[in-house]
Design a protein around this motif. Structure first.
Motif, PDB file in Angstrom:
ATOM      1  N   MET A 103       0.821  -1.201   0.000  1.00 27.60           N
ATOM      2  CA  MET A 103       0.000   0.000   0.000  1.00 27.60           C
ATOM      3  C   MET A 103       0.857   1.254   0.000  1.00 27.60           C
ATOM      4  O   MET A 103       0.651   2.183  -0.760  1.00 27.60           O
ATOM      5  N   ARG A 104       1.846   1.291   0.875  1.00 27.45           N
ATOM      6  CA  ARG A 104       2.674   2.494   0.961  1.00 27.45           C
ATOM      7  C   ARG A 104       3.702   2.547  -0.161  1.00 27.45           C
ATOM      8  O   ARG A 104       4.496   1.638  -0.315  1.00 27.45           O
ATOM      9  N   VAL A 105       3.657   3.612  -0.920  1.00 29.02           N
ATOM     10  CA  VAL A 105       4.617   3.789  -2.007  1.00 29.02           C
ATOM     11  C   VAL A 105       5.823   4.519  -1.436  1.00 29.02           C
ATOM     12  O   VAL A 105       5.685   5.554  -0.807  1.00 29.02           O
ATOM     13  N   SER A 106       6.988   3.988  -1.658  1.00 29.87           N
ATOM     14  CA  SER A 106       8.171   4.687  -1.207  1.00 29.87           C
ATOM     15  C   SER A 106       8.614   5.647  -2.303  1.00 29.87           C
ATOM     16  O   SER A 106       8.758   5.276  -3.453  1.00 29.87           O
ATOM     17  N   ALA A 107       8.802   6.901  -1.959  1.00 30.90           N
ATOM     18  CA  ALA A 107       9.239   7.890  -2.944  1.00 30.90           C
ATOM     19  C   ALA A 107      10.580   8.459  -2.521  1.00 30.90           C
ATOM     20  O   ALA A 107      10.713   9.619  -2.215  1.00 30.90           O
ATOM     21  N   GLU A 108      11.582   7.607  -2.460  1.00 25.31           N
ATOM     22  CA  GLU A 108      12.920   8.045  -2.064  1.00 25.31           C
ATOM     23  C   GLU A 108      13.480   9.003  -3.109  1.00 25.31           C
ATOM     24  O   GLU A 108      13.141   8.934  -4.285  1.00 25.31           O
ATOM     25  N   PHE A 109      14.362   9.869  -2.657  1.00 25.22           N
ATOM     26  CA  PHE A 109      14.957  10.869  -3.526  1.00 25.22           C
ATOM     27  C   PHE A 109      15.824  10.197  -4.598  1.00 25.22           C
ATOM     28  O   PHE A 109      16.650   9.350  -4.303  1.00 25.22           O
ATOM     29  N   ASP A 110      15.632  10.602  -5.848  1.00 24.39           N
ATOM     30  CA  ASP A 110      16.368  10.001  -6.960  1.00 24.39           C
ATOM     31  C   ASP A 110      17.324  11.046  -7.553  1.00 24.39           C
ATOM     32  O   ASP A 110      16.907  11.933  -8.307  1.00 24.39           O
ATOM     33  N   ALA A 111      18.611  10.929  -7.213  1.00 23.27           N
ATOM     34  CA  ALA A 111      19.608  11.932  -7.624  1.00 23.27           C
ATOM     35  C   ALA A 111      19.740  12.007  -9.143  1.00 23.27           C
ATOM     36  O   ALA A 111      19.852  13.095  -9.710  1.00 23.27           O
ATOM     37  N   ALA A 112      19.698  10.856  -9.820  1.00 28.77           N
ATOM     38  CA  ALA A 112      19.891  10.835 -11.269  1.00 28.77           C
ATOM     39  C   ALA A 112      18.824  11.660 -11.980  1.00 28.77           C
ATOM     40  O   ALA A 112      19.133  12.502 -12.834  1.00 28.77           O
ATOM     41  N   SER A 113      17.580  11.456 -11.625  1.00 28.00           N
ATOM     42  CA  SER A 113      16.533  12.189 -12.330  1.00 28.00           C
ATOM     43  C   SER A 113      16.530  13.654 -11.896  1.00 28.00           C
ATOM     44  O   SER A 113      16.195  14.535 -12.693  1.00 28.00           O
ATOM     45  N   PHE A 114      16.939  13.920 -10.646  1.00 28.01           N
ATOM     46  CA  PHE A 114      17.061  15.318 -10.233  1.00 28.01           C
ATOM     47  C   PHE A 114      18.094  16.048 -11.097  1.00 28.01           C
ATOM     48  O   PHE A 114      17.844  17.144 -11.594  1.00 28.01           O
ATOM     49  N   VAL A 115      19.259  15.421 -11.284  1.00 26.78           N
ATOM     50  CA  VAL A 115      20.340  16.042 -12.063  1.00 26.78           C
ATOM     51  C   VAL A 115      19.886  16.291 -13.503  1.00 26.78           C
ATOM     52  O   VAL A 115      20.093  17.365 -14.056  1.00 26.78           O
ATOM     53  N   GLU A 116      19.239  15.316 -14.067  1.00 24.87           N
ATOM     54  CA  GLU A 116      18.778  15.443 -15.457  1.00 24.87           C
ATOM     55  C   GLU A 116      17.845  16.646 -15.620  1.00 24.87           C
ATOM     56  O   GLU A 116      18.031  17.481 -16.503  1.00 24.87           O
ATOM     57  N   LYS A 117      16.878  16.753 -14.720  1.00 27.41           N
ATOM     58  CA  LYS A 117      15.919  17.862 -14.781  1.00 27.41           C
ATOM     59  C   LYS A 117      16.592  19.193 -14.493  1.00 27.41           C
ATOM     60  O   LYS A 117      16.316  20.195 -15.150  1.00 27.41           O
TER      61      LYS A 117
END
Lengths: 192, 397
Positions: free
Chosen positions: B1-15
């Motif tokens: 049920m609980r979705v984990s939304a951990e910080f994703d450095a790769a997609s942060f850098v890309e954006k």
């Protein structure tokens, strides 16, 4: 699922957004001064969390914008932290006083009602608090006390009729290790 | 049920890289780099986006730690970062601006003014019209909340940077917390000396030389901080340093002393309790507090490590006794003749929004204290800061 956080000027408000997102909920800050009940309804929120801030409920309700009406009339669950816990306490008939023993830093929260928003946290847990004011009961209040601490008699409360909750401590800071469990319990309430 | 939304450095850098290119366009940008994780990560990120159109400057304010300007210069210009860094010596200018000031906020404001003057002069010289800053979430949260004026907060306070300083402001890390910035730094291949570097305030040692700024006090802060860092790094606190202030004391009341002594399981004559005249910044109930520093002496009888829980009770009692108390220190050395008191500070925290006192072996603190007394003849006594955040902040000012 969308649960915005009302920014009330407190330094931890942003951490609530972070914690909600980490629990898989969509969230963002909305400012206390401009947010209206109709605006929240139009956003189709599933619930609302209100943060803390550097004000005092003892200075009057005008400084809170539309929050009093939102708390009294909303048809979605609401969760108030610190300052806004006190605002809820006041609106539900409690008294707000400057505590003789204010809490800053680590406290122990003792759970009274273990079946609601503090489910799984009985009998007690460690939390971080930072407040001068506190809610006290008046015998006319329409809330239940869910928890207390060594120095503060109302650490958590719940409206007897509607899913409106308040906690005096900060569930959103890293030094309240089990704060996310409280938030998860609130998210469960919002799912119903 | 609980979705984990951990910080994703790769997609942060890309954006972020994409966003930086869009915001800066074909203009030239400048960034002030301190060698800390925020500004260095921000520079590496921007360098990745616009390459040589980025001018990186390191401003030596004179309030840096021992050997820091040279060390940072070497680290940032070497592989893997290879940043095009320019070293600007502005020590005399900063010192002149802060000299004689003693109020914490006034010092921070004077520092900030000088910082942006130096930076905008450099921007003009280099033809840069965009300023990139590594501002992160706690910076603007604390400034807006009125706790401390962080030196890099402009737009959030309503400062029109284009009008005032002649540049547009871009802040790619503004929604991140320290732990997330560290993840980005690691992803960008920054050396561990950068990615795991403990935070160091923008105004540097000027906020660790508590109260009035003098050359002597800043030197003591520099030497004592170096001793603390060298000895405590193996314990890996989130932040650790030394602060210096005048050793001027006022005695406190007897009842309180009795009560605190009982709490700490000491007899009344084993404990000394006093207030310092110096003041320190704290945070209480989301508001800034600027108040008293309490000193305690007599723990030498307590064995083993620092009993944080016991101290915590004493701090609570002292804050209840006097709401102006923002900080409690306990002595780790005997007192001798001298002008300054030094406080060792070491905390554990995830994001610097709240912080716990680090549990360190008492012998190690005594060893650090002894060394500070040896190396700094103007110091009378060394203390350990036993106050969590809140009611204290991590830094003293």
């Amino acid at each position: 699922m969308f649960i915005p956080v009302v920014f009330c000027g407190g330094q931890y408000n942003h951490l609530i957004v972070r914690a909600l997102r980490e629990l898989g909920v969509e969230s963002r800050l909305v400012p206390m001064t401009t947010i209206k009940l109709e605006g929240l309804e139009a956003m189709e929120v599933d619930g609302l969390v209100m943060g803390g801030g550097p004000y005092s409920v003892r200075d009057g309700l005008e400084q809170f914008g539309d929050l009093p009406r939102i708390i009294m009339e909303a048809n979605f669950p609401i969760f108030g932290i610190c300052l806004t816990h006190q605002l809820i306490g006041k609106l539900l008939g409690g008294e707000i006083v400057k505590g003789s023993k204010p809490e800053f830093g680590k406290i122990t929260v003792y759970v009274i009602d273990k079946d609601d928003i503090l489910r799984g946290l009985s009998p007690s847990f460690e939390a971080w608090a930072s407040h001068n004011d506190e809610v006290v009961r008046t015998s006319k209040e329409s809330f239940e006390v869910l928890a207390h601490s060594d120095f503060c008699s109302v650490e958590a409360l719940k409206d007897r009729r509607r899913p409106i909750y308040g906690v005096q401590f900060h569930i959103e800071v890293a030094d309240t290790p089990r704060g996310k469990e409280v938030l998860s319990n609130f998210i469960e309430v919002c799912r119903r | 049920m609980r979705v984990s939304a951990e910080f994703d450095a790769a997609s942060f850098v890309e954006k972020a890289v994409e966003e930086l290119r869009r915001r800066i366009g074909d203009r030239r940008a400048i960034i002030a780099v301190s060698g800390g994780v925020d500004s260095t990560t921000c520079a590496a990120l921007t360098y990745r986006a616009i390459g040589r159109d980025l001018v990186c400057v390191f401003i030596d304010t004179g309030f840096m730690r021992k050997g820091e300007p040279e060390e940072v210069y070497r680290r940032l210009t070497a592989p893997p970062l290879n940043l095009p860094l320019k070293l600007i010596r502005a020590k005399d200018r900063f010192f002149k601006a802060l000299k004689g000031l003693s109020d914490a906020e006034q010092k921070r404001m004077a520092f900030r003014k000088t910082f942006y003057e130096v930076l905008s002069e450099e921007a003009r010289k280099e033809g840069c019209t965009v300023l990139v800053q590594g501002t992160i979430a706690p910076d603007w949260i604390e400034t807006l909340g009125g706790i401390k004026t962080q030196h890099n907060i402009l737009e959030q306070l309503g400062v029109d940077t284009a009008k005032e300083y002649g540049f547009d402001l871009v802040e790619p890390l503004v929604d991140l917390y320290k732990d997330q910035v560290r993840a980005v730094a690691r992803y960008l291949g920054a050396p561990v000396e950068v990615s795991e570097r403990q935070p160091f305030p923008g105004p540097g040692l000027s906020v660790r030389a508590v109260g009035e700024i003098t050359e002597e006090k800043v030197e003591v802060a520099r030497e004592a901080s170096w001793i603390v860092e060298e000895r405590l790094k193996e314990f890996k606190p989130s932040q650790y340093f030394a602060a210096v202030f005048e050793d001027e004391r006022v005695d406190s009341d007897r009842h309180l002393k009795q009560e605190i002594a009982r709490m700490l399981k000491l007899s009344e004559d084993e404990l000394q309790l006093y207030c310092f005249k110096a003041r320190a910044t704290g945070v209480k109930g989301d508001a800034r507090a600027y108040g008293k520093i309490v000193g305690l002496e007599g723990w030498r009888r307590l064995e083993g490590g620092v009993d944080v829980d016991l101290f915590d009770m004493a701090v609570k009692r002292l804050v209840h006794w006097d709401p102006e108390v923002t900080r409690v220190l306990c002595a780790v050395t005997e007192r001798r003749h001298g002008k300054y008191a030094v406080a060792i500070r070491a905390v554990i925290t995830r994001d610097f929004m709240t912080a716990k006192v680090a549990r360190l072996p008492w012998e190690v603190l005594m060893e650090v204290g002894k060394k500070i007394l040896e190396r700094c003849p103007a110091v009378s006594q060394v203390f350990y800061d036993v106050t969590s955040k809140p009611p204290a902040t991590v830094e003293f000012e």
